[in-house]
Design a protein around this motif. Sequence first.
Motif, PDB file in Angstrom:
ATOM      1  N   GLN A   5      39.143  29.495  37.095  1.00 62.19           N
ATOM      2  CA  GLN A   5      38.523  30.755  37.029  1.00 62.19           C
ATOM      3  C   GLN A   5      38.506  31.219  38.064  1.00 62.19           C
ATOM      4  O   GLN A   5      38.449  33.100  37.610  1.00 62.19           O
ATOM      5  N   THR A   6      37.998  31.388  38.923  1.00 64.07           N
ATOM      6  CA  THR A   6      38.040  31.686  40.041  1.00 64.07           C
ATOM      7  C   THR A   6      39.033  31.512  41.434  1.00 64.07           C
ATOM      8  O   THR A   6      38.861  30.462  41.398  1.00 64.07           O
ATOM      9  N   GLU A  32      44.195  34.071  33.435  1.00 64.41           N
ATOM     10  CA  GLU A  32      43.452  35.410  33.158  1.00 64.41           C
ATOM     11  C   GLU A  32      42.597  34.946  34.269  1.00 64.41           C
ATOM     12  O   GLU A  32      41.056  35.191  34.055  1.00 64.41           O
ATOM     13  N   ARG A  34      40.249  35.093  37.882  1.00 60.68           N
ATOM     14  CA  ARG A  34      39.282  36.472  38.889  1.00 60.68           C
ATOM     15  C   ARG A  34      40.849  36.051  40.221  1.00 60.68           C
ATOM     16  O   ARG A  34      40.313  34.908  41.036  1.00 60.68           O
ATOM     17  N   LYS A  73      47.273  43.373  48.097  1.00 59.55           N
ATOM     18  CA  LYS A  73      46.282  43.946  46.912  1.00 59.55           C
ATOM     19  C   LYS A  73      46.893  44.093  45.497  1.00 59.55           C
ATOM     20  O   LYS A  73      47.535  44.307  44.333  1.00 59.55           O
ATOM     21  N   GLU A  77      48.592  42.616  42.049  1.00 57.17           N
ATOM     22  CA  GLU A  77      48.816  43.472  41.355  1.00 57.17           C
ATOM     23  C   GLU A  77      49.952  43.452  40.991  1.00 57.17           C
ATOM     24  O   GLU A  77      50.319  42.980  39.780  1.00 57.17           O
ATOM     25  N   GLY A  82      45.720  40.764  37.272  1.00 58.65           N
ATOM     26  CA  GLY A  82      44.482  41.510  36.602  1.00 58.65           C
ATOM     27  C   GLY A  82      43.170  41.907  37.049  1.00 58.65           C
ATOM     28  O   GLY A  82      42.588  43.630  37.309  1.00 58.65           O
ATOM     29  N   ARG A  83      42.145  40.941  37.763  1.00 55.34           N
ATOM     30  CA  ARG A  83      41.372  40.790  38.401  1.00 55.34           C
ATOM     31  C   ARG A  83      41.138  40.878  39.583  1.00 55.34           C
ATOM     32  O   ARG A  83      41.150  39.230  40.021  1.00 55.34           O
ATOM     33  N   VAL A  84      41.620  41.501  40.692  1.00 58.36           N
ATOM     34  CA  VAL A  84      41.921  41.343  42.046  1.00 58.36           C
ATOM     35  C   VAL A  84      40.863  41.909  42.737  1.00 58.36           C
ATOM     36  O   VAL A  84      40.390  42.784  42.464  1.00 58.36           O
ATOM     37  N   GLU A  85      39.932  40.868  43.777  1.00 57.66           N
ATOM     38  CA  GLU A  85      39.290  41.572  44.550  1.00 57.66           C
ATOM     39  C   GLU A  85      39.693  41.593  45.910  1.00 57.66           C
ATOM     40  O   GLU A  85      40.049  40.528  46.439  1.00 57.66           O
ATOM     41  N   HIS A 104      31.585  32.600  46.211  1.00 63.09           N
ATOM     42  CA  HIS A 104      32.335  32.400  45.451  1.00 63.09           C
ATOM     43  C   HIS A 104      32.571  31.327  44.134  1.00 63.09           C
ATOM     44  O   HIS A 104      33.192  31.101  42.335  1.00 63.09           O
TER      45      HIS A 104
END
Length: 146
Positions: A5-6, A32, A34, A73, A77, A82-85, A104
């Motif tokens: 998940q992370t 999918e 993060r 980053k 991408e 899709g969910r990049v920090e 996290h």
Amino acid sequence: MSAYQTIVVGTDGSKSSLLAVQRAAAIAAAFEARLIIGCAFYDSEKSASETLRQDSVQVLGDETAQANLAAAKEAAEAAGAGRVEAEVRSGSPVDALMALVNEHGADLLVVGNRGINSLTGRLLGSVPAEVARQSDCDVMIVHTVN
């Protein structure tokens, strides 16, 4: 095996670290998940030289770290994440990565293999070996250098 998940991955702006970012991004896309990309930096050359790790690229200053994160980053991408920090941390790469993993609640930490087979890495330790020892989550060491 449960889905990740992370995922945390580190970058220092090197080609090797960007390969690890791309691998982490592909995994994040598949699950999918993060993706958190971290970059550690040192405030001065003196603090960087105190780490004794000649096998790692030492990022000096927050601006350089931010530039490294922007490139990473973009690469993540492009690889499908899709969910990049992105986050910067002052201090050593090991401390920064472990802080990101713990803060996290990461399921997976991805690092490149640079330094793991070097003489310095064998005598003093390498970033990949040290995070593998310290981490409570899965660690993937990506073959990024020969």
